[in-house]
Write an enzyme that holds these catalytic residues in place. Structure first.
Site, mmCIF file in Angstrom:
data_model
loop_
_atom_site.group_PDB
_atom_site.id
_atom_site.type_symbol
_atom_site.label_atom_id
_atom_site.label_comp_id
_atom_site.label_asym_id
_atom_site.label_seq_id
_atom_site.Cartn_x
_atom_site.Cartn_y
_atom_site.Cartn_z
ATOM 1 N N ASP A 40 0.588 -1.248 -0.136
ATOM 2 C CA ASP A 40 0.055 0.013 -0.178
ATOM 3 C C ASP A 40 0.797 1.258 -0.058
ATOM 4 O O ASP A 40 1.735 1.278 1.180
ATOM 5 C CB ASP A 40 -0.935 -0.112 1.108
ATOM 6 N N ASP A 41 0.773 2.026 -1.108
ATOM 7 C CA ASP A 41 1.481 3.244 -1.106
ATOM 8 C C ASP A 41 2.941 3.233 -1.284
ATOM 9 O O ASP A 41 3.788 4.105 -1.134
ATOM 10 C CB ASP A 41 1.337 4.248 0.001
ATOM 11 N N CYS A 58 -5.532 4.672 -3.613
ATOM 12 C CA CYS A 58 -5.895 3.189 -3.244
ATOM 13 C C CYS A 58 -7.061 2.381 -4.041
ATOM 14 O O CYS A 58 -7.050 1.511 -4.727
ATOM 15 C CB CYS A 58 -6.229 3.014 -1.680
ATOM 16 N N HIS A 65 -10.923 -2.441 1.029
ATOM 17 C CA HIS A 65 -11.489 -1.133 0.505
ATOM 18 C C HIS A 65 -12.339 -0.930 -0.686
ATOM 19 O O HIS A 65 -12.418 0.107 -1.176
ATOM 20 C CB HIS A 65 -10.149 -0.351 0.018
ATOM 21 N N ASP A 110 -0.097 -0.544 -4.961
ATOM 22 C CA ASP A 110 -1.276 -0.006 -5.475
ATOM 23 C C ASP A 110 -1.493 1.624 -6.052
ATOM 24 O O ASP A 110 -2.323 1.957 -6.588
ATOM 25 C CB ASP A 110 -2.672 -0.196 -4.334
ATOM 26 N N ASN A 111 -0.398 2.265 -5.752
ATOM 27 C CA ASN A 111 -0.078 3.799 -6.238
ATOM 28 C C ASN A 111 1.093 4.204 -5.664
ATOM 29 O O ASN A 111 2.131 3.425 -5.152
ATOM 30 C CB ASN A 111 -1.225 4.538 -5.521
#
Ligand SMILES: [Ca+2]
Length: 470
Positions: free
Chosen positions: A35-36, A75, A143, A279-280
């Site tokens: 994540d991130d 996300c 999410h 995811d990003n």
């Protein structure tokens, strides 16, 4: 003579299996998402400060994708695109939560309303893989909605969704956790337990799909204290300098190491495609527009929440013994929408098939030909698109934004970004200028007009909703 005949038959059978791998047992699929995590946040993607020995090993055993993209700059749109195989105009999931973040007075347009859950009638990759005979499990950040949108209702036989912080997290359904347990470790335990139950000697013939969706390295930047210590006196390298963030990357890396060790232990590491991705983009590269720069995506421009490369370029690794050559690199642009068709092909299925009576609509392309060719192959597609008709604030006091409503495309070496408030477009040649420092839109008007028309044509084709006048 019987023996030579049998031997000949056996050789023939093996030749067939080699020529038509779909006849062999379908490979297991393990997808690990961070994540991130920024494009340069791993040792094998250039960081001289962060440490990622297990992910570096995974890259040495597999393929690094140097132009992997998330389909959103944050996300939820990425996860929706990943799970559905569709671009955001189809899912209606464009951003996280409210599309009108920040103060009204600074918004020139009315953004497109955002959908926050993947509808239960959307066909997910888990439903398609289960339909193909796979056992399916997901652990971690989802999410994409609760209730009928919970992963247990979206194709996963087993699903534990995590929420909240890294320490003191909650799960759905509720699960017992040890006092002071770190979420990344808790989720890895669940994944390792699932893998142990897939041992071939337990008589299970079904291949499996495991989606381990870690919450590290997302804020709050809470790490295990003993790991933070390791980085406290380490010299910074560029914008990579935060000990707690480095410790979170190490926890992510340990998770990957433990999953791979479990696969080895249970004899599952060979016939398994393992894909690691973020995811990003990383949270950094904002300069002084506001927001904390916990990391830096340099040489890329910007960070999470932007359509500049720092917001959407992500690290990605694929390991598939016997198919992917170790230490190989692929520079072909790939994106979140490609995972669904890739896994479908790996499972020996076709995108033309129906799942529960519904036809699949997939926007991506299978990456199997890239995996098989050690990265030297090409895709049929030559363009990727983004549609982000939303506002993300950075510094509301100053009226600056991580992004105003915008769209983008990448075609070959070129990247075009269109800002909907003004209609302004920016054109970059990523081969010459990976940091998007030199806007070529005036110098190359024909290219700019061509790509702008293509971006608008794509939006029209998908019926993409646009922000409206206030
Ligand atoms: Ca994220």
């Amino acid at each position: 003579m019987i023996l030579p005949r049998l031997a000949a038959l056996s050789v023939f059978a093996w030749a067939l299996l080699g020529a038509f791998p779909a006849l062999a047992a379908p490979p297991n699929i393990v997808l690990i998402m961070a994540d991130d995590l920024g494009a340069t946040d791993l040792g094998c993607f250039g960081s001289k400060f962060y440490e990622s020995p297990n992910l570096d090993r995974l890259a040495a055993q597999g393929m690094r994708f140097t132009a992997a993209y998330s389909c959103g700059p944050n996300c939820v749109p990425t996860r929706a695109a990943l799970m559905s195989g569709q671009y955001s105009p189809r899912t209606g999931i464009f951003t996280v939560g409210d599309s009108a973040r920040g103060q009204e007075q600074f918004r020139k347009l009315k953004p497109v309303p955002n959908r926050t859950a993947l509808p239960s009638d959307a066909i997910t990759m888990a439903e398609a893989l289960r339909n193909a005979g796979y056992a399916t499990a997901m652990f971690g950040k989802w999410h994409l909605g609760e209730g009928q949108s919970h992963p247990s209702k979206q194709g996963f036989d087993e699903a534990i969704v995590s929420m909240g912080r890294h320490f003191g997290f909650r799960t759905s359904p509720p699960q017992p956790a040890k006092e002071g347990e770190y979420l990344a470790d808790f989720l890895t335990d669940r994944a390792v337990d699932f893998i142990a139950r897939q041992k071939p000697d337990l008589g299970k013939q079904r291949p499996f799909f495991l989606f381990l969706s870690q919450f590290v390295v997302h804020s709050p930047w809470d790490a295990k204290p003993e790991l933070v210590e390791r980085f406290k006196n380490k010299a910074a390298s560029g914008g990579h300098r935060e000990a707690a963030y480095a410790a979170m990357i190490l926890s992510l890396d340990e998770s990957v190491g433990r999953v791979m060790a479990a696969m080895e232990e249970h004899g599952l590491a060979e016939n398994t495609l393992v894909v690691f991705v973020s995811d990003n983009g990383g949270v950094g590269g904002y300069g002084n527009i506001g927001g904390r720069n916990i990391t830096d995506n340099a040489p890329l421009r910007g960070g999470k929440g932007m359509l500049y490369e720092g917001g959407i370029r992500v690290p990605m690794i694929a390991r598939w013994p016997g198919v992917v050559r170790g230490g190989s690199t692929c520079d072909v642009p790939v994106a979140s929408i490609d995972f669904f068709p890739t896994f479908l092909e790996v499972a020996g299925r076709s995108p033309a098939e129906s799942i529960d009576g519904a036809k699949l609509v997939l926007d991506g392309e299978s990456l199997v030909r890239l995996l098989r060719s050690s990265g030297s192959g090409a895709l049929k597609r030559d363009t990727l698109y983004w549609h982000f008709p939303c506002y993300l604030e950075a510094n509301v006091q100053r009226g600056t934004w991580r992004t105003t409503p915008a769209g983008a495309l990448r075609s070959g070496d070129y990247k075009l970004i269109e800002f909907f408030e003004t209609g302004a477009v920016e054109l970059y040649n990523l081969r010459d200028d990976p940091g998007e420092t030199k806007d070529l839109s005036r110098a190359q008007p024909e290219k700019t007009a061509d790509l702008t028309a293509r971006l608008r044509g794509w939006r029209k084709q998908l019926g993409a909703p646009m922000p409206t006048a206030k």
